[in-house]
Design an enzyme around this catalytic site. Structure first.
Site, mmCIF file in Angstrom:
data_model
loop_
_atom_site.group_PDB
_atom_site.id
_atom_site.type_symbol
_atom_site.label_atom_id
_atom_site.label_comp_id
_atom_site.label_asym_id
_atom_site.label_seq_id
_atom_site.Cartn_x
_atom_site.Cartn_y
_atom_site.Cartn_z
ATOM 1 N N ASN A 11 -47.519 10.942 -32.850
ATOM 2 C CA ASN A 11 -48.724 11.770 -32.988
ATOM 3 C C ASN A 11 -49.673 11.357 -31.868
ATOM 4 O O ASN A 11 -50.285 10.302 -31.933
ATOM 5 C CB ASN A 11 -49.350 11.529 -34.370
ATOM 6 C CG ASN A 11 -50.681 12.236 -34.530
ATOM 7 O OD1 ASN A 11 -51.059 13.061 -33.702
ATOM 8 N ND2 ASN A 11 -51.396 11.909 -35.610
ATOM 9 N N LYS A 13 -52.382 12.660 -31.055
ATOM 10 C CA LYS A 13 -53.799 12.919 -31.392
ATOM 11 C C LYS A 13 -54.486 13.629 -30.212
ATOM 12 O O LYS A 13 -53.845 14.421 -29.529
ATOM 13 C CB LYS A 13 -54.481 11.609 -31.799
ATOM 14 C CG LYS A 13 -53.702 10.903 -32.917
ATOM 15 C CD LYS A 13 -54.455 9.805 -33.597
ATOM 16 C CE LYS A 13 -53.579 9.227 -34.712
ATOM 17 N NZ LYS A 13 -54.262 8.211 -35.509
ATOM 18 N N HIS A 98 -53.299 15.790 -41.749
ATOM 19 C CA HIS A 98 -53.504 14.417 -41.275
ATOM 20 C C HIS A 98 -54.858 13.913 -41.787
ATOM 21 O O HIS A 98 -55.817 14.667 -41.885
ATOM 22 C CB HIS A 98 -53.454 14.369 -39.744
ATOM 23 C CG HIS A 98 -53.428 12.966 -39.231
ATOM 24 N ND1 HIS A 98 -54.580 12.204 -39.120
ATOM 25 C CD2 HIS A 98 -52.406 12.168 -38.858
ATOM 26 C CE1 HIS A 98 -54.240 11.000 -38.684
ATOM 27 N NE2 HIS A 98 -52.933 10.945 -38.523
ATOM 28 N N GLU A 100 -57.158 12.359 -40.477
ATOM 29 C CA GLU A 100 -58.318 12.600 -39.607
ATOM 30 C C GLU A 100 -58.823 14.020 -39.767
ATOM 31 O O GLU A 100 -60.016 14.280 -39.617
ATOM 32 C CB GLU A 100 -57.939 12.275 -38.146
ATOM 33 C CG GLU A 100 -57.861 10.760 -37.937
ATOM 34 C CD GLU A 100 -56.839 10.304 -36.910
ATOM 35 O OE1 GLU A 100 -56.389 11.116 -36.087
ATOM 36 O OE2 GLU A 100 -56.482 9.100 -36.947
ATOM 37 N N GLU A 168 -49.249 8.052 -45.134
ATOM 38 C CA GLU A 168 -50.090 7.277 -44.225
ATOM 39 C C GLU A 168 -51.313 6.771 -44.983
ATOM 40 O O GLU A 168 -52.302 7.513 -45.125
ATOM 41 C CB GLU A 168 -50.554 8.143 -43.053
ATOM 42 C CG GLU A 168 -49.431 8.707 -42.215
ATOM 43 C CD GLU A 168 -49.905 9.096 -40.821
ATOM 44 O OE1 GLU A 168 -49.372 8.550 -39.861
ATOM 45 O OE2 GLU A 168 -50.829 9.921 -40.715
ATOM 46 N N GLY A 174 -54.422 2.833 -37.433
ATOM 47 C CA GLY A 174 -55.169 2.201 -36.350
ATOM 48 C C GLY A 174 -55.741 0.846 -36.747
ATOM 49 O O GLY A 174 -56.637 0.325 -36.072
ATOM 50 N N SER A 212 -50.227 2.176 -38.151
ATOM 51 C CA SER A 212 -50.010 0.960 -37.350
ATOM 52 C C SER A 212 -48.553 0.517 -37.292
ATOM 53 O O SER A 212 -48.269 -0.676 -37.218
ATOM 54 C CB SER A 212 -50.908 -0.179 -37.847
ATOM 55 O OG SER A 212 -52.264 0.207 -37.748
HETATM 56 P P1 PGA Z 1 -51.470 4.687 -35.816
HETATM 57 O O1 PGA Z 1 -51.694 6.223 -36.251
HETATM 58 O O2 PGA Z 1 -50.001 4.496 -35.611
HETATM 59 O O3 PGA Z 1 -52.251 4.549 -34.541
HETATM 60 O O4 PGA Z 1 -52.009 3.838 -36.924
HETATM 61 C C1 PGA Z 1 -50.813 6.848 -37.140
HETATM 62 C C2 PGA Z 1 -51.314 8.235 -37.435
HETATM 63 O O5 PGA Z 1 -52.525 8.430 -37.573
HETATM 64 O O6 PGA Z 1 -50.507 9.176 -37.560
#
Ligand code: PGA
Length: 254
Positions: A11, A13, A98, A100, A168, A174, A212
């Site tokens: 992803n 982003k 997602h 976010e 997730e 993150g 992460s």
């Molecule tokens: P990350 O993000 O691997 O940077 O924690 C995962 C995601 O948000 O899909």
């Protein structure tokens, strides 16, 4: 015994312009990333970078996905992108819900549901992202949160063949990955809920872990029961790290 083929999904982003995306996909391929029968590889760039990625994929077998889609096929929805257009652009997948988008765009399970149905109408695979917040976990609401997200988000889905779930935990994105034990517990909740909804066929739905996941913890996480791959943010932008995760998935298949 061989596991069902892993899905390793990146992803990106809101990272990469179209020219940067063209560079990144060619660097990923130069790093030796290839999809095989055992491991599907997916990258999800920002909308405007999709054409560069689709044309850069070549014969690597890597698939391209979008990060979101509209709940409608067309019409007066300024700024939105339809699943119809995503499909025509050469994508096979789309992320929906997602955390976010839930956090910054206020997306609800009901809206995610409409988006999933719109993706399925176009024969896209919907990668439905779910996960509890730190607060929900602290309040003992992890199970209930996941159950609600699944029940409401997949309402009216009759064929689960084009559904992937990405678990997730919001607090791990993150930050620091969940532990294998936490992942095992949550993925079991997700599997049980899916089987309750769709019957035994739901045992074939892939459940990815995200939050992460990186080159160092991939082997431990991907080996957890009911983990069928990963949705990777930060590490998917680093060719060596992403290649290493794909390599780990291939190793685990042997
Ligand atoms: P990350 O993000 O691997 O940077 O924690 C995962 C995601 O948000 O899909």
């Amino acid at each position: 015994m061989k596991k069902t083929p892993y899905v390793i999904a990146g992803n990106w982003k809101m990272n990469t312009t179209p020219s940067e995306a063209a560079n990144l996909i060619s660097t990923l391929i130069e790093s030796g990333i290839q999809a095989t029968q055992d491991v599907e590889v997916l990258v999800c760039p920002p909308f405007l970078s999709i054409p560069a990625v689709v044309s850069g994929i070549g014969t690597s077998g890597i698939q391209c996905g979008a990060q979101d889609c509209s709940h409608e096929d067309s019409g007066a929805f300024t700024g939105q992108v339809s699943a119809v257009a995503i499909q025509e652009s050469g994508c096979s997948h789309v992320l929906v819900g997602h955390s976010e988008r839930r956090q910054y765009q206020g997306e609800t399970n009901a809206l995610c549901n409409a988006k999933i149905l719109s993706a399925l109408r176009q024969k896209l695979t919907a990668v439905y992202c779910i996960g509890e917040t730190a607060e929900q976990r602290a309040n003992g609401e992890m199970k209930e949160t996941l159950q609600q997200q699944i029940k409401q988000g997949l309402h009216g889905v009759t064929d689960c063949g084009n559904i992937i779930i990405a678990y997730e935990p919001v607090w791990a994105i993150g930050q620091q990955a969940a532990t294998p034990e936490q992942i095992r517990e949550s993925h079991a909740v997700v599997r049980t809920e899916l089987v309750g909804m769709f019957g035994a066929t739901a045992n074939t739905i892939k459940i990815l872990y995200g939050g992460s996941l990186n080159a160092d913890n991939a082997a431990k996480i991907l080996a957890v029961e009911h983990v069928n791959g990963g949705l990777i943010g930060g590490a998917s932008l680093k060719p060596d790290a992403f290649a290493s995760i794909v390599g780990t998935a291939k190793e685990l298949q042997k």
